[in-house]
Scaffold this active site. Structure first.
Site, PDB file in Angstrom:
ATOM      1  N   LYS A 196       6.077   2.509  -3.708  1.00  0.00           N
ATOM      2  CA  LYS A 196       6.970   3.438  -3.012  1.00  0.00           C
ATOM      3  C   LYS A 196       6.272   4.049  -1.798  1.00  0.00           C
ATOM      4  O   LYS A 196       6.878   4.171  -0.719  1.00  0.00           O
ATOM      5  CB  LYS A 196       7.432   4.547  -3.959  1.00  0.00           C
ATOM      6  CG  LYS A 196       8.305   4.068  -5.102  1.00  0.00           C
ATOM      7  CD  LYS A 196       8.729   5.235  -5.980  1.00  0.00           C
ATOM      8  CE  LYS A 196       9.557   4.796  -7.150  1.00  0.00           C
ATOM      9  NZ  LYS A 196       9.954   5.913  -8.037  1.00  0.00           N
ATOM     10  N   GLU A 233       6.341  -0.928 -18.930  1.00  0.00           N
ATOM     11  CA  GLU A 233       6.087   0.352 -18.276  1.00  0.00           C
ATOM     12  C   GLU A 233       5.387   1.328 -19.214  1.00  0.00           C
ATOM     13  O   GLU A 233       4.686   2.228 -18.768  1.00  0.00           O
ATOM     14  CB  GLU A 233       7.408   0.942 -17.774  1.00  0.00           C
ATOM     15  CG  GLU A 233       7.242   1.945 -16.655  1.00  0.00           C
ATOM     16  CD  GLU A 233       8.557   2.277 -15.966  1.00  0.00           C
ATOM     17  OE1 GLU A 233       8.687   1.991 -14.763  1.00  0.00           O
ATOM     18  OE2 GLU A 233       9.470   2.809 -16.626  1.00  0.00           O
TER      19      GLU A 233
END
Length: 433
Positions: free
Chosen positions: A409, A274
């Site tokens: 998302k 990440e």
């Protein structure tokens, strides 16, 4: 203290030192998320004691299981620590049993969890800055409803602790409304760097482990990793992995020879993946458990495409002692091992594998730690965090944002019918047809 055998070239050491100066000088991109650098030595006593007091309170009141609800950095650090420190098969538990929820949307997983806790005395720790991240928010709804139905709203509130933002967000508002005790996730600490905040410290303390020793290990490691020196292990690691990357090694495999470290690999994968995987750059982080995975992944590592390198986390001293017994029949031909420590066999497998993989063209680095305990885990957490910051700045990316995480998302919200996503939903469904 952690030892490393990385041997980068002078050019990459110079580049790593320049990136170190950016990190240490707090001048790089994302420098408003550097609070983790100060955590080991500057964690207030009130936070440490607060975690320890809740652990004692819940233990003394008969709590049997604590459900820790979080995703990504909100659970992986604690999970890594507990998997490393706990008995492999759950016996001789030091503190309260800790289980995890909210890191997936599996109906089977959460239904099984309700089965498991239905007749046990339960408490919960919910971890989220916003309180609106889908996976943990859904899991908290389920666990909260179970606890309120079973204990009543007032007692359930006494059994719930929220680790969240200090002043805003849905979880903070709910905590104020219901009277949950809260710990603060510092604004300047991102999730994947938060294991040494209450995000990790509270679950680790509840499970009965020494968070002061963990912070001490991290603090001692920080003193080493923030020293401006080409012998700094974090500088060496960052330099070595970037040199390998620039020479076509796009995959780093974190290797352990002790299955207790499996979730350290999972935490490490999020930390580096990440932090570095953006702007079309980044080393892909993978992990394996040896010798187990030598019988599945070993063939590819030995003779597959030469796009990877390995970093071995080696534990010098096991916590237990077990020898290979003698067999009068010796049908397996292994009596030459009789009387040997099993860990000696493991170490020889490690040495032999490292040599074989290097002979096969897989560069091999090694990190050694004295043993698996709270102090040494604290060292590992801090070593990898500092290394990650240096390495990402060498790559030229911001280590502390994650803009790509939002893409899935938005699609998920649209497909679930979240208000305001109607146009996206229609476009997405056309693509899926």
């Amino acid at each position: 203290m952690i030892k490393v055998n990385f041997k980068p070239s002078e050019n990459y050491l110079d580049r790593a030192m320049a990136a170190f100066d950016v990190l240490r000088g707090r001048q790089g991109r994302g420098n408003d998320f550097l609070g983790w650098m100060d955590l080991p030595s500057d964690t207030p006593e009130s936070i440490i004691k607060g975690c320890e007091d809740i652990a004692v309170e819940w233990r003394d009141s008969g709590v049997e299981v604590v459900v820790v609800i979080g995703i990504g950095g909100s659970y992986l650090g604690a999970k890594a620590a507990l998997e490393a420190l706990s008995h492999t098969f759950g016996i001789r538990r030091k503190g309260i049993e800790v289980v995890f929820a909210g890191f997936n949307l599996s109906e089977d997983y959460h239904a099984d969890l309700l089965d498991y806790i239905h007749d046990k005395s339960v408490a919960a720790v919910v971890i989220s800055k916003s309180g609106t991240t889908t996976e943990p928010a859904v899991a908290f709804r389920i666990i909260k409803e179970h606890m309120e139905r079973r204990y009543g709203r007032k007692e359930a509130a006494s059994r719930i602790v929220a680790v969240t933002d200090k002043s805003r967000g849905a979880l903070k508002s709910l905590s104020d409304q219901e009277g949950y005790r809260t710990f603060v996730i510092p604004d300047n600490v991102g999730g994947r760097f938060s294991v040494l905040t209450p995000v990790g410290l509270l679950p680790i303390a509840v499970a009965g482990y020494d968070i002061r020793a963990m912070l001490k290990g991290a603090s001692d490691m920080a003193s080493v990793c923030f020293e401006r020196s080409k012998a700094n292990p974090a500088v060496l690691y960052a330099a070595a992995r970037n040199e390998l990357y620039d020479n076509g090694r796009k995959i780093e495999i974190l290797v352990n020879y002790n299955p207790r470290l499996q979730y350290l690999g999972e935490w490490w994968k999020q930390l580096f993946g990440e932090s570095e995987g953006k702007e079309g750059r980044g080393i892909f982080p993978a992990s394996v458990n040896f010798t187990t995975d030598l019988h599945s992944m070993g063939q590819y590592i030995q003779e597959g495409e030469r796009i990877m390198f390995e970093t071995v986390v080696s534990v010098e001293n096991p916590g237990r002692e077990l020898t290979v017994c003698d067999d009068p029949q010796n049908l397996d031909g292994l009596n030459f091992l009789s009387g040997m420590r099993l860990e000696h066999c493991n170490k020889m497998a490690e040495a032999g594998t490292r040599l074989a993989h290097m002979d096969g063209g897989v560069p091999n680095n090694r990190i050694s730690v004295d043993r698996i305990d709270e102090y040494n885990l604290g060292e590992l957490f801090m070593f990898f965090e500092v290394s990650c910051g240096i390495s990402a700045y060498m790559l030229g990316v911001n280590p502390f944002d994650q803009p790509g995480v939002e893409a899935y998302k938005k699609n998920m919200f649209a497909l679930l019918g979240k208000p305001g996503y109607e146009a996206q939903a229609e476009a997405i469904r056309k693509r899926l047809d």
